[in-house]
Design a protein around this motif. Structure first.
Motif, short mmCIF file in Angstrom:
data_model
loop_
_atom_site.label_atom_id
_atom_site.label_comp_id
_atom_site.label_asym_id
_atom_site.label_seq_id
_atom_site.Cartn_x
_atom_site.Cartn_y
_atom_site.Cartn_z
N TYR A 237 -32.29 -3.87 -9.18
CA TYR A 237 -32.40 -4.32 -7.67
C TYR A 237 -32.20 -5.50 -7.48
O TYR A 237 -32.11 -6.19 -6.31
CB TYR A 237 -33.92 -3.31 -6.80
N LYS A 238 -32.84 -6.40 -8.34
CA LYS A 238 -32.61 -7.81 -8.32
C LYS A 238 -30.91 -8.11 -8.20
O LYS A 238 -30.75 -9.39 -7.71
CB LYS A 238 -33.10 -8.70 -9.56
N HIS A 239 -30.27 -7.35 -8.71
CA HIS A 239 -28.91 -7.63 -8.83
C HIS A 239 -28.06 -6.88 -7.69
O HIS A 239 -27.06 -7.32 -6.97
CB HIS A 239 -28.02 -7.06 -10.30
N ILE A 240 -28.51 -5.60 -7.47
CA ILE A 240 -27.80 -4.83 -6.37
C ILE A 240 -29.31 -4.31 -5.56
O ILE A 240 -29.77 -3.50 -5.97
CB ILE A 240 -27.24 -3.62 -6.77
N ALA A 247 -28.55 7.66 -1.54
CA ALA A 247 -29.96 8.14 -1.22
C ALA A 247 -30.48 8.62 -2.75
O ALA A 247 -31.75 8.34 -2.76
CB ALA A 247 -30.00 9.19 -0.10
N GLU A 248 -29.88 9.16 -3.42
CA GLU A 248 -30.30 9.68 -4.57
C GLU A 248 -30.78 8.33 -5.50
O GLU A 248 -31.58 8.59 -6.47
CB GLU A 248 -29.24 10.30 -5.73
N TYR A 249 -30.39 7.15 -5.25
CA TYR A 249 -31.02 6.04 -5.64
C TYR A 249 -31.99 5.16 -4.96
O TYR A 249 -32.36 4.26 -5.02
CB TYR A 249 -30.07 5.01 -6.30
N GLY A 250 -32.54 6.06 -3.83
CA GLY A 250 -33.53 5.23 -2.95
C GLY A 250 -32.90 4.54 -1.85
O GLY A 250 -33.85 3.91 -1.39
N THR A 255 -25.67 10.21 0.92
CA THR A 255 -25.77 10.88 -0.13
C THR A 255 -24.36 10.75 -0.84
O THR A 255 -23.36 10.28 -0.51
CB THR A 255 -26.25 12.34 0.05
N ILE A 256 -24.59 11.12 -2.36
CA ILE A 256 -23.46 11.01 -3.09
C ILE A 256 -22.08 12.00 -2.72
O ILE A 256 -20.96 11.88 -2.67
CB ILE A 256 -23.77 11.23 -4.52
N ALA A 257 -22.97 13.21 -2.22
CA ALA A 257 -21.77 14.17 -1.50
C ALA A 257 -21.15 13.71 -0.36
O ALA A 257 -19.87 13.82 -0.21
CB ALA A 257 -22.62 15.67 -1.07
N GLU A 258 -21.76 12.93 0.32
CA GLU A 258 -20.82 12.13 1.63
C GLU A 258 -20.07 11.21 1.19
O GLU A 258 -19.02 11.15 1.73
CB GLU A 258 -22.21 11.59 2.31
#
Length: 310
Positions: A237-240, A247-250, A255-258
């Motif tokens: 999270y310091k980089h991105i 959403a799957e990564y908070g 979502t990845i489906a979207e």
């Protein structure tokens, strides 16, 4: 001379001027120079769309000679590494791979002038059913669209996340020395897409062997852009920024489906372009001088079965 390219948003226009040495007053003549050069290459079948060629000029910081070299190499790989481009968007297999969410490109950057973020989730691929090369076929099509369609990707570059959750030794055994060499040539030498960082998550046993092998093929600049976070997401999270992730990564980027649905739409939008692009490549028998071969470019294939994994 007039050119048919999208105007950049002010923040990216400034970035292109400072970091890529882009000069709007020289753009038309630079594009014409590259088109004239392509027309004189008997072996080369290349796209000459202004927006497409501009991606290569930007990726080479407007060095005309580097642009020619990169374009030639990019299309040569269609001939010397055809297995990386075999999956077309019309194949049922393409939709199957897309639906698995193995390769995900976030449509919007974290900030207006930031690189685009992509995520590879290798563990979503069943190595007994699919091969790495199958994934590359899908990746190749999406990356072409990205270079045409996304100014952040071309001007600011990209940040990649390689998430190994669920990956196994079976995945790694597909990474032969030849496959790795071709991957590096494609990503580092042939593509105008400039990677600003690669981040590795949930790294399993055996990862270090592959990581060190790939790292050994990279130039010094790209070696310094590799970051192994394993399960330390706070370091990532310091980089991105977390909120810019799916959403799957908070995050709050959908979502990845979207996100996958978004890319389905883009593939449909660019379907004619992708159809036409299949005709591009090289005819090595017509290349001035010595024809290029896979053996000359990548060496002899092998595997990691002889290597010891810790």
């Amino acid at each position: 001379m007039s050119v048919s390219v999208r105007p950049l948003p002010p923040v990216l226009e400034e970035k292109a001027r400072k970091e890529l040495f882009e000069d709007p007053g020289r753009l038309a003549s630079d594009l014409q120079h590259i088109k004239d050069w392509i027309a004189k290459q008997p072996h080369l079948r290349a796209r000459t769309d202004d927006q497409w060629l501009l991606a290569f000029l930007r990726g080479c910081k407007f060095s005309l000679e580097r642009t020619k070299e990169k374009l030639d190499l990019y299309y040569t790989l269609r001939t010397t590494a055809p297995e990386f481009f075999k999956t077309h968007y019309t194949d049922p297999f393409f939709e199957e791979m897309l639906s698995l969410g193995i390769f995900v490109i976030l449509p919007k950057p974290p900030t207006p002038d930031a690189p685009i973020v992509s995520i590879v989730r290798l563990g979503k691929m069943d190595p007994n059913k699919y091969n790495m090369l199958d994934v590359f076929g899908v990746t190749s099509s999406l990356m072409k669209i990205l270079l045409l369609d996304n100014d952040n990707a071309v001007v600011a570059g990209g940040q990649g996340i390689m998430d190994f959750e669920g990956a196994s030794m079976s995945h790694f055994l597909q990474m032969t020395p030849s496959v790795m060499k071709k991957m590096v040539v494609m990503g580092q030498d042939a593509s105008p897409f400039r990677m600003k960082g690669n981040h590795y998550l949930n790294t399993p046993p055996g990862f270090e062997t592959i990581f060190n092998a790939v790292k050994g093929l990279l130039n010094e600049k790209n070696k310094n852009r590799l970051f192994v976070h394993n399960k330390n997401y706070d370091e990532l999270y310091k980089h991105i920024p977390q909120e810019s992730l799916p959403a799957e990564y908070g995050g709050k980027a959908g979502t990845i489906a979207e996100i996958t649905d978004y890319w389905r739409g883009k593939v449909k939008e660019y379907s004619t372009w992708l159809d036409e692009d299949r005709q591009c490549g090289t005819e090595e028998s017509k290349r001035p001088g010595k024809p290029r071969t896979a053996e000359d470019m990548f060496g002899v294939d092998g595997s990691f079965r002889q290597l010891e994994f810790d």
